[in-house]
Scaffold this active site. Structure first.
Site, PDB file in Angstrom:
ATOM      1  N   PRO A 123       0.852  -1.192   0.000  1.00  0.00           N
ATOM      2  CG  PRO A 123      -0.002  -1.051   2.169  1.00  0.00           C
ATOM      3  CD  PRO A 123       0.773  -1.942   1.255  1.00  0.00           C
ATOM      4  CB  CYS A 210       1.297   4.871   9.554  1.00  0.00           C
ATOM      5  SG  CYS A 210       1.478   6.562   8.965  1.00  0.00           S
ATOM      6  N   GLY A 346       7.384  -2.173  -2.470  1.00  0.00           N
ATOM      7  CA  GLY A 346       6.924  -0.782  -2.447  1.00  0.00           C
ATOM      8  C   GLY A 346       7.691   0.063  -3.442  1.00  0.00           C
TER       9      GLY A 346
HETATM   10  C1  LIG Z   1       5.490   6.945  -0.874  1.00  0.00           C
HETATM   11  C2  LIG Z   1       5.195   5.874   0.100  1.00  0.00           C
HETATM   12  C3  LIG Z   1       3.911   5.748   0.622  1.00  0.00           C
HETATM   13  C4  LIG Z   1       3.603   4.722   1.545  1.00  0.00           C
HETATM   14  N1  LIG Z   1       2.326   4.592   2.009  1.00  0.00           N
HETATM   15  C5  LIG Z   1       2.005   3.548   2.838  1.00  0.00           C
HETATM   16  C6  LIG Z   1       0.667   3.324   3.274  1.00  0.00           C
HETATM   17  O1  LIG Z   1      -0.271   4.051   2.934  1.00  0.00           O
HETATM   18  N2  LIG Z   1       0.431   2.268   4.094  1.00  0.00           N
HETATM   19  C7  LIG Z   1       1.435   1.418   4.512  1.00  0.00           C
HETATM   20  O2  LIG Z   1       1.173   0.468   5.248  1.00  0.00           O
HETATM   21  N3  LIG Z   1       2.692   1.611   4.102  1.00  0.00           N
HETATM   22  C8  LIG Z   1       3.010   2.642   3.269  1.00  0.00           C
HETATM   23  N4  LIG Z   1       4.305   2.778   2.833  1.00  0.00           N
HETATM   24  C9  LIG Z   1       5.325   1.785   3.206  1.00  0.00           C
HETATM   25  C10 LIG Z   1       5.394   0.674   2.170  1.00  0.00           C
HETATM   26  O3  LIG Z   1       4.158   0.007   2.070  1.00  0.00           O
HETATM   27  C11 LIG Z   1       6.507  -0.350   2.456  1.00  0.00           C
HETATM   28  O4  LIG Z   1       6.207  -1.051   3.643  1.00  0.00           O
HETATM   29  C12 LIG Z   1       7.863   0.270   2.606  1.00  0.00           C
HETATM   30  O5  LIG Z   1       8.095   1.254   1.612  1.00  0.00           O
HETATM   31  C13 LIG Z   1       8.983  -0.774   2.536  1.00  0.00           C
HETATM   32  O6  LIG Z   1       9.021  -1.426   1.333  1.00  0.00           O
HETATM   33  P1  LIG Z   1      10.030  -1.015   0.134  1.00  0.00           P
HETATM   34  O7  LIG Z   1      11.409  -1.010   0.678  1.00  0.00           O
HETATM   35  O8  LIG Z   1       9.794  -2.099  -0.893  1.00  0.00           O
HETATM   36  O9  LIG Z   1       9.607   0.335  -0.342  1.00  0.00           O
HETATM   37  C14 LIG Z   1       4.627   3.815   1.936  1.00  0.00           C
HETATM   38  C15 LIG Z   1       5.914   3.954   1.412  1.00  0.00           C
HETATM   39  C16 LIG Z   1       6.208   4.951   0.509  1.00  0.00           C
HETATM   40  C17 LIG Z   1       7.605   5.047  -0.058  1.00  0.00           C
END
Ligand SMILES: Cc1cc2nc3c(=O)[nH]c(=O)nc-3n(C[C@H](O)[C@H](O)[C@H](O)COP(=O)(O)O)c2cc1C
Length: 482
Positions: A123, A210, A346
């Protein structure tokens, strides 16, 4: 003026025809004016209130007994038979302090989530909108989740919040994500969501990750990691309110650096409170993106859940790990070495939405600039479908397209790399692409993103400028919300 309104209406109707979970104005009004019934939530909230009252009464009585016992030393207490303190009793006492209703729980009526081996787009607030998710599905993503919505805003009937549950028919497995601080908000919100989206919602994910202050300070998001009793009540209530729709949890490893708590919490999520799947982002609340996610700890947490499930004779729930996955090679390495059922993606998808194809085909794709431009064209098309093709819709599409480009420009063509596989924290000095378009697509200048948007959406209005919401162009500064 009336023409514009008509156009908007037309656009909305067009989206409503193709998209699912479109909540109409009358329903929103009913929610806003508190006329939308949520009897399951009401009964549950009453039940936990009663349990809390009884607990207070019990504690007061115990205090009286204790005082009178201590005032007459040597008098054995008649009312309380003395039980030997076995580890099981000690554990039960320990857990009763969390104040969750001690009803044995088996959420057998829930649909099982068969997620093992499937790819999951994390998400993502703002950028993980419906057009973007649709694009990721085109590239092979199996599971998608809407942007985080606030329980409070759902209960206020906010149009924006309710638009977050919209699903494109191509999203094969789709869930929504909700954040909130207490059962009084999350359970009624879940009941209404479950009823309004019946048949078109595969799971409801509770945000326990969050990190942003605004959310954390209200006791929501990652604050729930340290409010275990409250979280248990929330999950039990939501499970009841949602009927056969599974409840899942997304969390971080803990709140403070060096103080991971997820290994204690996760077994309880699965065994006691009926979480149907868990995703763990391998960072604490405190940790920003500059340091890598802790995958060894993710493995420890998976093992803790599996041990508890075996003890309780419960079937395993899918556990996904998350953090820094940026290539097919990395994905498969994580799958093979950390015991997870899947890897949530993400930023990897934001920078290169074709990562899902790479994973499925087990190859690194040296995608051409033309292919990338086609992806951008598609995004613009999906944006217009979703937001409408009237003036307001075009502007909204342009804004979200620029948000998407504020991540995509960070892609370094693998044909230009000296070492493989590419890593998410790699930063290249300004480089020249293999053609002009590739150079343009790597531009960190937001004016160039507007220029790219103009190729598909026509000239931007004179006064129009763009500042990215997540400021991903300042390396490592994005404050992701989970
Ligand atoms: C721009 C952005 C928005 C995000 N929004 C949410 C969100 O709405 N809900 C959530 O649980 N995590 C949110 N995350 C965290 C991601 O879901 C994810 O857990 C985190 O980025 C780690 O994964 P990654 O290293 O693949 O990016 C967000 C991350 C980014 C970068």
């Amino acid at each position: 003026m009336s023409l514009v309104v008509d156009e908007e209406k037309k656009a909305r109707l067009a989206a409503a025809e193709t998209e699912l979970n479109f909540i109409d104005g009358d329903t929103l009004k009913k929610i806003r004016t508190k006329k939308y019934p949520h009897p399951i939530a009401d009964a549950y909230l009453k039940e936990i209130q009663q349990a809390a009252n009884e607990q207070v009464a019990d504690n007061a009585a115990a205090e009286v007994t204790e005082t009178s016992a201590s005032s007459a030393p040597g008098t054995p207490s008649e009312a309380q038979p003395v039980e030997p303190i076995t580890p099981a009793v000690a554990e039960a006492v320990d857990r009763s302090q969390d104040d969750t209703p001690d009803v044995p729980l088996r959420f057998v009526e829930k649909k099982r989530l068969h997620w093992t081996g499937k790819t999951y787009l994390a998400p993502l607030t703002t950028v993980g909108n419906l057009p973007f998710r649709r694009l990721c599905v085109d590239y092979g993503c199996d599971i998608t989740c809407g942007e985080m919505g606030l329980a409070m805003s759902f209960l206020q009937g906010s149009k924006e919040e309710w638009s977050l549950v919209r699903r494109h028919p191509s999203e094969g497995i789709f869930g929504m994500q909700i954040a909130g601080s207490k059962p009084q908000l999350l359970v009624p919100a879940a009941e209404i969501i479950g009823r309004e989206c019946a048949g078109n919602l595969d799971f409801v994910d509770v945000n326990c990750g969050c990190p942003i202050d605004l959310v954390y300070k209200t006791g929501s998001g990652s604050a729930l990691l340290d409010a275990v009793g409250r979280l248990g009540k929330i999950l039990i209530g939501m499970n009841k309110a949602l009927g056969d729709i599974p409840v899942t949890v997304k969390l971080r490893t803990g709140v403070k650096d060096g103080k991971n708590t997820a290994h204690k919490l996760m077994p309880r999520l699965a065994s006691e409170w009926g979480a149907s799947a868990i995703t763990l982002h391998g960072r604490t609340r405190q940790q920003r993106y500059t340091k890598l996610a802790d995958w060894d700890y993710i493995k420890t947490c998976v093992q803790a859940v599996r041990e508890r499930e075996a003890e309780d004779d419960l079937p395993p729930v899918p556990i996904f790990g998350g953090g820094d996955c940026f290539s097919a090679e990395d994905y498969w390495y994580k799958m093979d070495n950390y015991g997870v059922d899947g890897v949530m993606i993400g930023r990897g998808a934001l920078i290169k939405p074709w990562i899902f194809t790479e994973i499925k085909e087990r190859r690194e794709w040296d995608i051409s600039s033309r292919e990338r431009l086609e992806l951008i064209r598609k995004y613009a098309e999906y944006g217009l479908n979703h937001f409408g093709s009237d003036t307001a819709g075009v502007n909204t599409t342009r804004r979200y397209l620029c948000e998407a480009l504020s991540f995509q420009y960070r892609y370094i063509p693998i044909g230009l790399l000296e070492t493989m596989p590419p890593r998410i924290n790699d930063r290249a000095p300004a480089f020249r692409g293999r053609d002009e378009l590739e150079t343009l697509l790597a531009s960190p200048d937001s004016r160039d993103w507007v220029k790219i948007s103009e190729m598909f959406l026509g000239p931007a209005p004179e006064s129009w400028s763009f500042t990215p919401k997540h400021k991903s162009n300042a390396y490592g500064s994005e404050e992701g919300q989970g």
